[in-house]
Design a protein around this motif. Sequence first.
Motif, mmCIF file in Angstrom:
data_model
loop_
_atom_site.group_PDB
_atom_site.id
_atom_site.type_symbol
_atom_site.label_atom_id
_atom_site.label_comp_id
_atom_site.label_asym_id
_atom_site.label_seq_id
_atom_site.Cartn_x
_atom_site.Cartn_y
_atom_site.Cartn_z
ATOM 1 N N ILE A 40 -1.982 13.606 48.900
ATOM 2 C CA ILE A 40 -1.801 15.026 48.908
ATOM 3 C C ILE A 40 -2.475 15.422 50.128
ATOM 4 N N VAL A 41 -2.116 16.318 50.928
ATOM 5 C CA VAL A 41 -2.799 16.700 52.054
ATOM 6 C C VAL A 41 -2.837 18.133 52.066
ATOM 7 N N THR A 42 -3.893 18.919 52.138
ATOM 8 C CA THR A 42 -4.092 20.308 51.701
ATOM 9 C C THR A 42 -5.128 20.961 52.906
ATOM 10 N N GLY A 43 -4.995 22.071 53.105
ATOM 11 C CA GLY A 43 -6.036 22.652 54.063
ATOM 12 C C GLY A 43 -5.978 24.264 53.806
ATOM 13 N N LEU A 44 -7.227 24.948 54.003
ATOM 14 C CA LEU A 44 -7.016 26.371 53.962
ATOM 15 C C LEU A 44 -6.579 27.194 55.245
#
Length: 78
Positions: A40-44
């Motif tokens: 899971i790749v997530t960024g603000l």
Amino acid sequence: MAQSNCQLFPEVFKDHLLVYRGMDNVKFRGMVKPGDVCEIVTGLVEQKGSLYVCDSKVLVDGRCCAQGRITVAATPKA
């Protein structure tokens, strides 16, 4: 994806609770089968006051299986 976004804000958890607010532009692009390892790749993307907007992707063997924009809000603990 929503739960992994909470890991971006460890300082918020000290005095606040992170609450799921919504999902936008979510697309399911492939099947995830039992035994698959999900990355899971997530960024603000943006922060507006107590709202946090993040883009997230679920990858299996480098291919995108799901993606979307998740919104969470920081609320004071009672």
